[in-house]
Scaffold this motif. Sequence first.
Motif, PDB file in Angstrom:
ATOM      1  N   GLY A   1      -6.563   1.788  -9.018  1.00 23.99           N
ATOM      2  CA  GLY A   1      -6.148   0.414  -8.721  1.00 23.99           C
ATOM      3  C   GLY A   1      -6.272   0.047  -7.251  1.00 23.99           C
TER       4      GLY A   1
ATOM      5  N   GLU B   1     -18.861  -0.915 -12.439  1.00 18.23           N
ATOM      6  CA  GLU B   1     -17.585  -1.632 -12.302  1.00 18.23           C
ATOM      7  C   GLU B   1     -16.870  -1.862 -13.637  1.00 18.23           C
ATOM      8  OE1 GLU B   1     -18.014  -4.996  -9.650  1.00 18.23           O
ATOM      9  OE2 GLU B   1     -18.750  -3.716  -8.049  1.00 18.23           O
TER      10      GLU B   1
ATOM     11  N   SER C   1     -18.147   4.889  -0.639  1.00 17.61           N
ATOM     12  CA  SER C   1     -18.648   5.673   0.478  1.00 17.61           C
ATOM     13  C   SER C   1     -17.472   6.328   1.196  1.00 17.61           C
ATOM     14  CB  SER C   1     -19.392   4.738   1.430  1.00 17.61           C
ATOM     15  OG  SER C   1     -20.149   5.484   2.330  1.00 17.61           O
TER      16      SER C   1
ATOM     17  N   ALA D   1     -12.563  11.878 -15.271  1.00 15.63           N
ATOM     18  CA  ALA D   1     -12.895  10.822 -14.302  1.00 15.63           C
ATOM     19  C   ALA D   1     -11.672  10.215 -13.632  1.00 15.63           C
ATOM     20  CB  ALA D   1     -13.697   9.719 -14.989  1.00 15.63           C
TER      21      ALA D   1
ATOM     22  N   THR E   1     -17.783   1.993  -8.365  1.00 16.45           N
ATOM     23  CA  THR E   1     -17.892   1.014  -7.273  1.00 16.45           C
ATOM     24  C   THR E   1     -18.902   1.421  -6.194  1.00 16.45           C
ATOM     25  OG1 THR E   1     -16.106   2.098  -6.064  1.00 16.45           O
ATOM     26  CG2 THR E   1     -15.464   0.286  -7.507  1.00 16.45           C
TER      27      THR E   1
ATOM     28  N   SER F   1      -7.363   6.629  -4.905  1.00 16.42           N
ATOM     29  CA  SER F   1      -8.572   6.264  -5.667  1.00 16.42           C
ATOM     30  C   SER F   1      -9.086   7.475  -6.431  1.00 16.42           C
ATOM     31  CB  SER F   1      -9.642   5.675  -4.742  1.00 16.42           C
ATOM     32  OG  SER F   1      -9.926   6.545  -3.673  1.00 16.42           O
TER      33      SER F   1
ATOM     34  N   ILE G   1      -9.947  -5.386 -11.052  1.00 12.10           N
ATOM     35  CA  ILE G   1      -9.100  -4.942 -12.168  1.00 12.10           C
ATOM     36  C   ILE G   1      -8.078  -6.007 -12.573  1.00 12.10           C
ATOM     37  CG2 ILE G   1      -9.244  -2.432 -11.839  1.00 12.10           C
ATOM     38  CD1 ILE G   1      -6.664  -2.854 -10.079  1.00 12.10           C
TER      39      ILE G   1
ATOM     40  N   GLY H   1     -18.866   0.458 -19.821  1.00 15.15           N
ATOM     41  CA  GLY H   1     -18.064   1.361 -20.625  1.00 15.15           C
ATOM     42  C   GLY H   1     -17.166   2.156 -19.704  1.00 15.15           C
TER      43      GLY H   1
ATOM     44  N   PRO I   1      -3.884   2.646   6.499  1.00 15.53           N
ATOM     45  CA  PRO I   1      -3.657   1.523   5.584  1.00 15.53           C
ATOM     46  C   PRO I   1      -2.182   1.132   5.455  1.00 15.53           C
ATOM     47  CG  PRO I   1      -5.124   3.133   4.564  1.00 15.53           C
ATOM     48  CD  PRO I   1      -4.641   3.742   5.840  1.00 15.53           C
TER      49      PRO I   1
ATOM     50  N   TRP J   1     -14.682   5.730  -7.840  1.00 15.24           N
ATOM     51  CA  TRP J   1     -15.699   5.897  -6.790  1.00 15.24           C
ATOM     52  C   TRP J   1     -17.094   5.636  -7.360  1.00 15.24           C
ATOM     53  CZ3 TRP J   1     -13.655  11.440  -5.163  1.00 15.24           C
ATOM     54  CH2 TRP J   1     -12.412  11.298  -4.544  1.00 15.24           C
TER      55      TRP J   1
ATOM     56  N   TRP K   1       0.818  -1.208   0.000  1.00 12.99           N
ATOM     57  CA  TRP K   1       0.000   0.000   0.000  1.00 12.99           C
ATOM     58  C   TRP K   1       0.854   1.261   0.000  1.00 12.99           C
ATOM     59  CZ3 TRP K   1      -4.423   1.751  -1.439  1.00 12.99           C
ATOM     60  CH2 TRP K   1      -4.798   3.039  -1.072  1.00 12.99           C
TER      61      TRP K   1
HETATM   62  C1  LIG Z   1      -6.643   0.916   2.036  1.00 16.97           C
HETATM   63  C2  LIG Z   1      -7.976   0.984   1.327  1.00 16.97           C
HETATM   64  C3  LIG Z   1      -9.012   1.697   1.904  1.00 16.97           C
HETATM   65  C4  LIG Z   1     -10.253   1.770   1.264  1.00 16.97           C
HETATM   66  N1  LIG Z   1     -11.249   2.520   1.836  1.00 16.97           N
HETATM   67  C5  LIG Z   1     -12.432   2.650   1.202  1.00 16.97           C
HETATM   68  C6  LIG Z   1     -13.459   3.465   1.757  1.00 16.97           C
HETATM   69  O1  LIG Z   1     -13.294   4.090   2.815  1.00 16.97           O
HETATM   70  N2  LIG Z   1     -14.637   3.558   1.073  1.00 16.97           N
HETATM   71  C7  LIG Z   1     -14.823   2.931  -0.109  1.00 16.97           C
HETATM   72  O2  LIG Z   1     -15.876   3.064  -0.693  1.00 16.97           O
HETATM   73  N3  LIG Z   1     -13.872   2.122  -0.638  1.00 16.97           N
HETATM   74  C8  LIG Z   1     -12.691   1.984  -0.038  1.00 16.97           C
HETATM   75  N4  LIG Z   1     -11.705   1.199  -0.588  1.00 16.97           N
HETATM   76  C9  LIG Z   1     -11.957   0.484  -1.859  1.00 16.97           C
HETATM   77  C10 LIG Z   1     -11.559   1.300  -3.117  1.00 16.97           C
HETATM   78  O3  LIG Z   1     -10.687   2.333  -2.779  1.00 16.97           O
HETATM   79  C11 LIG Z   1     -12.808   1.837  -3.788  1.00 16.97           C
HETATM   80  O4  LIG Z   1     -13.522   0.780  -4.364  1.00 16.97           O
HETATM   81  C12 LIG Z   1     -12.531   2.917  -4.860  1.00 16.97           C
HETATM   82  O5  LIG Z   1     -13.755   3.477  -5.220  1.00 16.97           O
HETATM   83  C13 LIG Z   1     -11.835   2.377  -6.093  1.00 16.97           C
HETATM   84  O6  LIG Z   1     -11.405   3.492  -6.859  1.00 16.97           O
HETATM   85  P1  LIG Z   1     -10.192   3.367  -7.895  1.00 16.97           P
HETATM   86  O7  LIG Z   1     -10.085   4.665  -8.603  1.00 16.97           O
HETATM   87  O8  LIG Z   1      -8.971   2.902  -7.200  1.00 16.97           O
HETATM   88  O9  LIG Z   1     -10.751   2.272  -8.877  1.00 16.97           O
HETATM   89  P2  LIG Z   1     -10.045   0.951  -9.420  1.00 16.97           P
HETATM   90  O10 LIG Z   1      -9.657   0.099  -8.279  1.00 16.97           O
HETATM   91  O11 LIG Z   1      -9.007   1.296 -10.397  1.00 16.97           O
HETATM   92  O12 LIG Z   1     -11.277   0.281 -10.178  1.00 16.97           O
HETATM   93  C14 LIG Z   1     -12.393  -0.158  -9.492  1.00 16.97           C
HETATM   94  C15 LIG Z   1     -13.508  -0.491 -10.487  1.00 16.97           C
HETATM   95  O13 LIG Z   1     -13.953   0.706 -11.095  1.00 16.97           O
HETATM   96  C16 LIG Z   1     -13.841   0.620 -12.511  1.00 16.97           C
HETATM   97  N5  LIG Z   1     -13.457   1.958 -12.986  1.00 16.97           N
HETATM   98  C17 LIG Z   1     -12.455   2.738 -12.534  1.00 16.97           C
HETATM   99  N6  LIG Z   1     -12.439   3.900 -13.203  1.00 16.97           N
HETATM  100  C18 LIG Z   1     -13.445   3.843 -14.114  1.00 16.97           C
HETATM  101  C19 LIG Z   1     -13.937   4.728 -15.111  1.00 16.97           C
HETATM  102  N7  LIG Z   1     -13.404   5.959 -15.311  1.00 16.97           N
HETATM  103  N8  LIG Z   1     -14.988   4.333 -15.856  1.00 16.97           N
HETATM  104  C20 LIG Z   1     -15.550   3.119 -15.665  1.00 16.97           C
HETATM  105  N9  LIG Z   1     -15.135   2.240 -14.735  1.00 16.97           N
HETATM  106  C21 LIG Z   1     -14.093   2.607 -13.966  1.00 16.97           C
HETATM  107  C22 LIG Z   1     -12.806  -0.443 -12.755  1.00 16.97           C
HETATM  108  O14 LIG Z   1     -12.983  -1.071 -14.013  1.00 16.97           O
HETATM  109  C23 LIG Z   1     -13.071  -1.399 -11.619  1.00 16.97           C
HETATM  110  O15 LIG Z   1     -14.106  -2.273 -11.935  1.00 16.97           O
HETATM  111  C24 LIG Z   1     -10.457   1.093   0.032  1.00 16.97           C
HETATM  112  C25 LIG Z   1      -9.409   0.381  -0.537  1.00 16.97           C
HETATM  113  C26 LIG Z   1      -8.169   0.324   0.100  1.00 16.97           C
HETATM  114  C27 LIG Z   1      -7.054  -0.442  -0.537  1.00 16.97           C
END
Ligand SMILES: Cc1cc2nc3c(=O)[nH]c(=O)nc-3n(C[C@H](O)[C@H](O)[C@H](O)COP(=O)(O)OP(=O)(O)OC[C@H]3O[C@@H](n4cnc5c(N)ncnc54)[C@H](O)[C@@H]3O)c2cc1C
Length: 541
Positions: free
Chosen positions: A123, A251, A203, A164, A200, A192, A130, A255, A387, A197, A7
Amino acid sequence: MRRWNGWGDDTVQYPLGARALAFLREAVGEATAPRDVSAADVLATIPPTRLSGLPGQELISIEEWPRLLHARGQSLADWVALRSGCIPAFPDGVAFPLTKSDVAYLLEYAEEIDARVIPYGGGTSVVGHITPEPGDRPVLTINMRRMNQLAQLDSISLLATFGAGVAGPELEAHLRARGFTLGHFPQSFEFSTLGGWVATRSSGQQSLGYGRIESLFAGGTLLAPAGEMRLPPFPASAAGPDLRQLVLGSEGRLGILTDATVRITPLPEHEEFQAIFFPDFVDATTAVRRIVQARLPLSLLRLSTPMETRTTLALAGHERLIGLLETMLGVRGVGDDKCMLLCGFTGPSAAVRDARHATIDTAREHGGVNAGRRFGEQWMEGRFRTPYLRNTLWDLGYAVDTLETATTWDRVPRMVDQIEAALYSAVPNGERIHVFTHLSHVYPQGASIYTTYLFRISTDPDGTLRRWEALKGAASRTIVREGGTISHQHGVGRDHAPYLEAEKGALGMAALAGVTTIFDPDGRMNPDVLLNDHWSVGGNR
Ligand SMILES: Cc1cc2nc3c(=O)[nH]c(=O)nc-3n(C[C@H](O)[C@H](O)[C@H](O)COP(=O)(O)OP(=O)(O)OC[C@H]3O[C@@H](n4cnc5c(N)ncnc54)[C@H](O)[C@@H]3O)c2cc1C
């Protein structure tokens, strides 16, 4: 630099003191530091790319390093894969679009070569969103991070439009410089992205005040293999079903969200965080339910069970301060079963003062003792640092994972007990597990339940994976059996897909499958997540 197999930023450490180490040994036993593989070892295993007729190296990279960085997310299974080097598939290339036209072009290119496409934000997924699966079709991961611009800010209507791929700190910096905030602070905030956000249904920690992403997401643009869908940022609409709800939680299956308009708030006049300690979890839960049902203007209510409170205090450091706190609480009748409630008050100063008084009064009626701002402020300052503890624990030989659900108030206490019991009963022979829980987000109708579990890493990576599968499976089956949702905030991904039908029903699943077919007739977009093979059209060919 961002860690490739853990992390966060590799300059940030989270050392543990002697008291914390003794606590871990006592909880799950002495651990042995694992022997992780090096990045060079993993890079040597990456097969040649299968992408052909590349449109240009500036848009798509087929270098090994970016392919490794985009192979896995942040779930425990992802960590085991990265640390052991057992990674069955890598993306064949990683694209870095700058504009919507780039994204459209990449989707056309993917169609030409019949590639699977994985949209990628930061990621930080913890449920296998992913991860490329092995298969005949090449995999193109599209990293949206370069699409991170503030396109428009409408301070009259309180709307802001961003690319985005904007990550939490950039988004807040743009808004704060102009006197606004989005107020969306998931613990993964550092990395993130807005697109992630939305995709997925994330919150943030202060969703009680600002709302979850589904109430902050006003509209945007989705580019799908079947075409473009624009979602205007109406304040409200009765024009049939709300198509934003299709994009929220999609997710990456429908698209790519290229831009998103969000509902922003002027920076609050005042904000403060307090900690209140209760003598036990039953009293504390009742107090929290009453506070949230009174609809006071709070931005955060986060209640830890006795075990989580004990663990937090043991791992926090600050031994002298915690000693003083425990003495003070003991005198006031709050002993070993104490539960910590963190409260955030955000808004105009007078409203904050009134909300604080009302909250403390209600808490007091249930034995709550106000510990003041010190612990609240410390939590606030360290909230994105926690984390990093995962790296320290892993290096010591401990694996840690979290899972979450939401349910109605009448079921909350039983759900907490049943999830924890399921985890304890799924521990393999001779091993121990440390389990603790908090209510992370509360609503007038119920709460989310967020459980953390910690166990020793096996010397064999498959052994660690089997331990995790047994634990995660037992907890997930319990959540479904007890009538909770399979995810309150992490989403479905691969890990939760087998449990989705239990809450959506066969007709609901067929509707979701039908929608993906309309947006993505060839099953190209992230085909391994959300819907499992039974419901996927064109799935993992
Ligand atoms: C330490 C830690 C703490 C966390 N805390 C929280 C928390 O407090 N609350 C919470 O809700 N989650 C939390 N999460 C989970 C994660 O951060 C969330 O799910 C976050 O929304 C993912 O965002 P990302 O940009 O990293 O997406 P990614 O991990 O890159 O992708 C997640 C999904 O979204 C899709 N996606 C991403 N970008 C796009 C786009 N532009 N268009 C279409 N699809 C897209 C991807 O295909 C994939 O299916 C945590 C994770 C970790 C590791």
